[in-house]
Motif scaffolding. Structure first.
Motif, PDB file in Angstrom:
ATOM      1  N   LEU A  94      35.398  42.273  41.677  1.00 22.13           N
ATOM      2  CA  LEU A  94      36.669  42.740  41.987  1.00 22.13           C
ATOM      3  C   LEU A  94      36.429  44.330  41.515  1.00 22.13           C
TER       4      LEU A  94
ATOM      5  N   PRO B  12      38.257  48.840  47.894  1.00 21.69           N
ATOM      6  CA  PRO B  12      39.201  48.446  48.640  1.00 21.69           C
ATOM      7  C   PRO B  12      39.007  48.901  50.421  1.00 21.69           C
TER       8      PRO B  12
ATOM      9  N   LEU C 135      40.525  43.705  50.790  1.00 22.01           N
ATOM     10  CA  LEU C 135      41.106  43.713  48.982  1.00 22.01           C
ATOM     11  C   LEU C 135      42.129  45.417  48.877  1.00 22.01           C
TER      12      LEU C 135
ATOM     13  N   GLU D 126      43.936  46.899  45.795  1.00 19.26           N
ATOM     14  CA  GLU D 126      43.273  47.573  45.082  1.00 19.26           C
ATOM     15  C   GLU D 126      42.933  46.371  43.967  1.00 19.26           C
ATOM     16  N   THR D 127      42.580  46.871  43.327  1.00 13.10           N
ATOM     17  CA  THR D 127      42.129  46.483  41.470  1.00 13.10           C
ATOM     18  C   THR D 127      42.554  47.256  40.455  1.00 13.10           C
TER      19      THR D 127
ATOM     20  N   CYS E 221      44.136  42.194  40.727  1.00 11.01           N
ATOM     21  CA  CYS E 221      43.930  42.520  42.216  1.00 11.01           C
ATOM     22  C   CYS E 221      44.837  42.184  42.698  1.00 11.01           C
TER      23      CYS E 221
ATOM     24  N   GLU F 142      48.996  39.386  44.387  1.00  5.56           N
ATOM     25  CA  GLU F 142      48.838  39.937  43.296  1.00  5.56           C
ATOM     26  C   GLU F 142      47.776  38.901  42.152  1.00  5.56           C
TER      27      GLU F 142
ATOM     28  N   LEU G  33      43.137  39.151  37.129  1.00  4.05           N
ATOM     29  CA  LEU G  33      42.059  38.488  37.085  1.00  4.05           C
ATOM     30  C   LEU G  33      41.308  37.463  35.933  1.00  4.05           C
TER      31      LEU G  33
END
Length: 78
Positions: A12, A17, A38, A40-41, A46, A56, A59
């Motif tokens: 991830l 993205p 995806l 954003e991370t 993430c 959201e 992680l």
């Protein structure tokens, strides 16, 4: 494309993205999946855009993640 067998957190953090992916993560009482794109991370979470909402995911709760192919084309009217 990210290596297929990277640990979920590493996958991830290195994923671009916009890729389509599935993320399996812990919830109270079990596990659930988020299938989408995806957005954003960060170091701690993430964000995945699913069909219904942006999710959201911390992680620390992720147990698996991988890139998946684009959705199939919709069939035309008969």
């Amino acid at each position: 494309m990210t290596p297929p067998h990277a640990p979920p957190r590493q996958f991830l953090l290195s994923a671009e993205p916009g890729i389509r992916l599935v993320v399996r993560y812990k919830i109270e009482g079990g596990l659930t999946d988020a299938l989408g794109y995806l957005l954003e991370t960060s170091d701690s979470s993430c964000t995945v855009r699913t069909r219904t909402s942006d999710v959201e995911i911390p992680l620390a709760l992720v147990v698996a993640a991988k890139e998946v192919p684009p959705p199939p084309q919709r069939r035309g009217a008969r």
